[in-house]
Design a protein around this motif. Structure first.
Motif, PDB file in Angstrom:
ATOM      1  N   SER A  21       0.783  -1.344   0.050  1.00 10.47           N
ATOM      2  CA  SER A  21      -0.044  -0.031   0.087  1.00 10.47           C
ATOM      3  C   SER A  21       0.822   1.201  -0.138  1.00 10.47           C
ATOM      4  O   SER A  21       1.910   1.378   0.518  1.00 10.47           O
ATOM      5  CB  SER A  21      -1.049   0.040   1.175  1.00 10.47           C
ATOM      6  OG  SER A  21      -1.892  -1.061   1.295  1.00 10.47           O
ATOM      7  N   CYS A  22       0.439   2.394  -0.635  1.00 12.31           N
ATOM      8  CA  CYS A  22       1.132   3.597  -0.758  1.00 12.31           C
ATOM      9  C   CYS A  22       0.061   4.706  -0.459  1.00 12.31           C
ATOM     10  O   CYS A  22      -0.878   4.830  -1.166  1.00 12.31           O
ATOM     11  CB  CYS A  22       1.709   3.556  -1.991  1.00 12.31           C
ATOM     12  SG  CYS A  22       2.355   5.449  -2.355  1.00 12.31           S
ATOM     13  N   THR A  23       0.037   5.433   0.772  1.00 15.26           N
ATOM     14  CA  THR A  23      -0.959   6.395   1.049  1.00 15.26           C
ATOM     15  C   THR A  23      -0.281   7.625   0.741  1.00 15.26           C
ATOM     16  O   THR A  23       0.687   8.129   1.290  1.00 15.26           O
ATOM     17  CB  THR A  23      -1.272   6.260   2.616  1.00 15.26           C
ATOM     18  OG1 THR A  23      -1.946   5.262   2.703  1.00 15.26           O
ATOM     19  CG2 THR A  23      -2.317   7.434   2.790  1.00 15.26           C
ATOM     20  N   ALA A  24      -0.837   8.560  -0.044  1.00 13.79           N
ATOM     21  CA  ALA A  24      -0.432   9.811  -0.288  1.00 13.79           C
ATOM     22  C   ALA A  24      -0.890  10.963   0.445  1.00 13.79           C
ATOM     23  O   ALA A  24      -2.219  10.806   0.961  1.00 13.79           O
ATOM     24  CB  ALA A  24      -0.867  10.305  -1.648  1.00 13.79           C
ATOM     25  N   SER A  25      -0.196  11.800   0.930  1.00 15.99           N
ATOM     26  CA  SER A  25      -0.830  12.981   1.690  1.00 15.99           C
ATOM     27  C   SER A  25      -0.183  14.303   1.176  1.00 15.99           C
ATOM     28  O   SER A  25       0.714  14.289   0.395  1.00 15.99           O
ATOM     29  CB  SER A  25      -0.524  12.664   3.315  1.00 15.99           C
ATOM     30  OG  SER A  25       0.822  12.536   3.639  1.00 15.99           O
ATOM     31  N   GLY A  26      -0.532  15.476   1.634  1.00 15.65           N
ATOM     32  CA  GLY A  26      -0.302  16.664   1.289  1.00 15.65           C
ATOM     33  C   GLY A  26      -0.808  17.113   0.130  1.00 15.65           C
ATOM     34  O   GLY A  26      -1.993  16.896  -0.055  1.00 15.65           O
ATOM     35  N   SER A  27      -0.128  17.987  -0.759  1.00 15.70           N
ATOM     36  CA  SER A  27      -0.599  18.501  -1.874  1.00 15.70           C
ATOM     37  C   SER A  27      -0.663  17.566  -3.011  1.00 15.70           C
ATOM     38  O   SER A  27       0.121  17.781  -4.033  1.00 15.70           O
ATOM     39  CB  SER A  27       0.151  19.921  -2.241  1.00 15.70           C
ATOM     40  OG  SER A  27       0.412  20.548  -0.973  1.00 15.70           O
ATOM     41  N   SER A  28      -1.809  16.712  -3.077  1.00 15.28           N
ATOM     42  CA  SER A  28      -1.723  15.530  -4.071  1.00 15.28           C
ATOM     43  C   SER A  28      -2.419  15.776  -5.320  1.00 15.28           C
ATOM     44  O   SER A  28      -2.744  15.087  -6.083  1.00 15.28           O
ATOM     45  CB  SER A  28      -2.120  14.171  -3.454  1.00 15.28           C
ATOM     46  OG  SER A  28      -3.388  14.527  -2.866  1.00 15.28           O
ATOM     47  N   ALA A  29      -3.152  17.162  -5.120  1.00  8.26           N
ATOM     48  CA  ALA A  29      -4.159  17.442  -6.152  1.00  8.26           C
ATOM     49  C   ALA A  29      -3.170  17.744  -7.467  1.00  8.26           C
ATOM     50  O   ALA A  29      -2.117  18.403  -7.365  1.00  8.26           O
ATOM     51  CB  ALA A  29      -4.899  18.920  -5.935  1.00  8.26           C
TER      52      ALA A  29
END
Length: 129
Positions: A21-29
């Protein structure tokens, strides 16, 4: 800035399965492509699978020949999480696996590492007989 955090690596016997799994956070837009790369011991980092995540209704995938039919890449937009289901693992799958995010817009996501400015820290996958 996009932060990526992988989990799910470990040790397994030949023929076994693992799920990353790889969870993205921050400014992922604005992220358009996400990918799984791996780096075997003493070798260069290589693309394993890529997935378009930035186009509603489209999820075009690419798999390297070495994993096609055994690995499945997927993405849950609600959870901002990229997955890699790995089945029928072989010893040659042993590597550090990285997830990556990029903004390159194309029908198929690129496989070059230079196209991905954001990387996770990597997770070790070891397959033994």
């Amino acid at each position: 800035q996009v932060q990526l955090a992988e989990s799910g690596g470990g040790s397994v016997q030949t023929g076994g399965s693992l799920s990353l799994s790889c969870t993205a956070s921050g400014s992922s837009a604005g992220v358009y492509c996400m990918a799984w790369f791996r780096q075997p011991p003493g070798k260069e980092r290589e693309a394993v699978a890529t997935l378009v995540v930035g186009e509603i209704g489209t999820s075009i995938k690419f798999y390297d020949d070495s994993v096609r039919g055994r690995f499945t890449i997927s993405h849950d937009g609600a959870k901002n999480t990229l997955y890699l289901q790995m089945n029928s693992l072989k010893s040659q799958d042993t590597a550090i696996y990285y997830c990556a995010a990029g903004f390159h817009r194309a029908l198929f996501c690129p496989r070059g590492i230079d196209n991905y400015p954001h990387w996770g820290q990597g997770t070790q996958v070891t397959v033994s007989s």
